[in-house]
Design an enzyme around this catalytic site. Structure first.
Site, short mmCIF file in Angstrom:
data_model
loop_
_atom_site.label_atom_id
_atom_site.label_comp_id
_atom_site.label_asym_id
_atom_site.label_seq_id
_atom_site.Cartn_x
_atom_site.Cartn_y
_atom_site.Cartn_z
N LEU A 19 -3.12 0.30 6.78
CA LEU A 19 -2.26 0.68 5.89
C LEU A 19 -0.84 1.40 6.38
O LEU A 19 -0.41 2.43 6.25
CB LEU A 19 -2.80 1.87 4.87
CG LEU A 19 -3.84 1.08 3.88
CD1 LEU A 19 -4.23 1.94 2.90
CD2 LEU A 19 -3.03 0.16 3.19
N CYS A 20 -0.36 0.90 7.46
CA CYS A 20 0.86 1.50 8.08
C CYS A 20 1.80 0.26 8.65
O CYS A 20 2.32 0.29 9.65
CB CYS A 20 0.35 2.34 9.27
SG CYS A 20 -0.59 1.47 10.73
N GLY A 21 1.99 -0.93 7.76
CA GLY A 21 2.92 -1.74 7.87
C GLY A 21 2.35 -2.60 9.08
O GLY A 21 1.35 -2.63 9.38
#
Lengths: 287, 141
Positions: A88-90
């Site tokens: 969930l951090c691109g």
């Protein structure tokens, strides 16, 4: 009005998701600030130790420490890859792996073998799937890692370099440029790159206890550790920044979705009312 | 003439102390050192022990350090403190631990590093990311 109920349910579930992403965004923002503070706190030590090493290296120019000598023939290179533990951090980790793979390919083309030392579980899952030779692995360091957590990995690399097993070691991590941008970086960790002689201002005639060579050995190890530690901190700041941006985008998207669904819901409701009215009117007309 | 000496105690994880002192005592590896202003320049390592800093107003501060390095200039003392107990065998244990984890992770796998496969997977992921970004831009319009 059967459709309206379903839409209401959907809106509710998206709103719940939005609450989560919003919360994650705010948590990431505060963690990012803390990570930046930690980076600032680690700076004085790194600067100082670099200075002292500079003095020591200058103290006896005829002695060249193995950790400072560039090797001509490179048969095996080590990579210390620092990734995040969570997703969930691109595209943060993917960009980093791409940068590392690009360099690895160059090295492989030049005939060098590759060893990997991994920090963070994302890099572990990624590189394990492709059968790389992994010599060490640490993960779940948390938001405030300690130098102690990294000593093992760094020592393995230092020992491998000293014994001639590795001829160069690269450090791959994300560099925090700004909240919006993080740069995948690849630095040479070993051999330690000599620093600019001009940067050493006042040159003192130090007394060395024990000898400069022995001190250098000790300090170069510490220096390498502090480099890795800083890279880990840098990567944490990047992770939080990337997560913050990703979660902000997710929150915005959820807002858009809710808006669209709300429109559909209103239309459905209005259609149902109109239909009911026209039924009543036509019923009354029939009487 | 300055009668104080500047003291900085830093560790890799942060600054521990910074200030002026009239006298500093440090446990150097070859014996304890008492450092007054205008001490001869010296670099040495330290063993675990106590760094004592005497400030101008007669106060004395104690810092326990687990080892590290010490740099002395006539008006400046820098203590590069270790963040943890360091000993050769402890470091060794940490190294073995890191290696063991890697070996566990590498279990039941002997194939060669398949860089092509890794790269194609990354390409797919970044294409997906790009597509998502494009879609998002379109949706905004």
């Amino acid at each position: 009005m059967s459709g309206a109920k379903e839409i209401r349910g959907k809106i509710k579930s998206i709103k719940n998701t939005q609450k989560i992403t919003k919360a994650m965004e705010m948590v990431a923002a505060s963690k990012m600030r803390k990570a930046q503070d930690r980076m600032a706190a680690a700076r004085p030590y790194a600067d100082r130790i670099q200075h002292v090493i500079g003095h020591l290296a200058q103290a006896n120019p005829d002695f060249q420490h193995p950790l400072l000598v560039e090797r001509k023939e490179i048969r095996r290179v080590g990579y210390l890859i620092i990734s995040t533990d969570r997703g969930l951090c691109g595209g943060l980790n993917n960009n980093l792996f791409k940068r590392a793979l690009m360099h690895m390919q160059e090295m492989k083309a030049a005939g060098a073998e590759i060893d990997l030392s991994l920090v963070g579980s994302k890099s572990a899952t990624f590189f394990r799937r492709f059968g790389a030779r992994i010599v060490s692995q640490v993960s779940h360091l948390g938001d405030s890692p300690h130098v102690t957590d990294l000593i093992g990995s760094v020592k393995l690399l230092l020992d491998a370099y000293a014994s001639g097993e590795l001829d160069a070691v690269y450090l791959v991590h994300n560099t925090f440029v700004s909240t919006m941008s993080q740069e995948p970086t690849l630095n040479q960790l070993l051999p330690v790159e000599p620093m600019d002689k001009d940067e050493l201002q006042s040159h003192w005639d130090y007394i060395y206890e024990p000898t400069a060579a022995e001190l250098l050995e000790d300090l170069l190890n510490r220096y390498t550790e502090s480099q890795v530690y800083r890279a880990v901190l840098d990567n944490i700041a990047c992770e939080q920044a990337a997560r913050m941006v990703a979660m902000k985008a997710a929150t915005d998207n959820a807002g858009d979705l809710i808006g669209n669904l709300q429109l559909v819901y209103n239309k459905a409701r209005q259609a149902a009312i109109t239909q009911e009215l026209s039924e009543i009117v036509s019923g009354a007309a029939a009487v | 003439m300055a009668s104080t000496i500047r003291v900085d105690i830093v560790s890799a994880e942060g600054e521990i102390y910074s200030g002026d002192a009239t006298m500093v005592f440090a446990p150097a590896s070859q014996g304890d050192l008492g450092i007054a202003p205008r001490h001869a320049p010296l670099i040495t390592t330290m063993r675990p022990g106590e760094v004592r800093v005497q400030t101008e107003d007669g106060e004395e501060q104690f810092f326990f350090i687990t080892g590290g390095a010490l740099e002395i200039q006539p008006y400046q003392v820098t203590v590069l403190a270790d963040t943890a107990m360091r000993a050769r065998d402890l470091d060794e244990a940490a190294a073995i631990d890191a290696k063991r984890r890697a070996e566990e992770a590498m279990d039941n796998q002997d194939a060669d590093f398949d860089m092509a496969a890794a790269q194609s997977e990354l390409a797919v992921i970044s294409a997906q990311l790009r597509a998502i970004q494009k879609l998002r831009k379109q949706a905004k319009r």
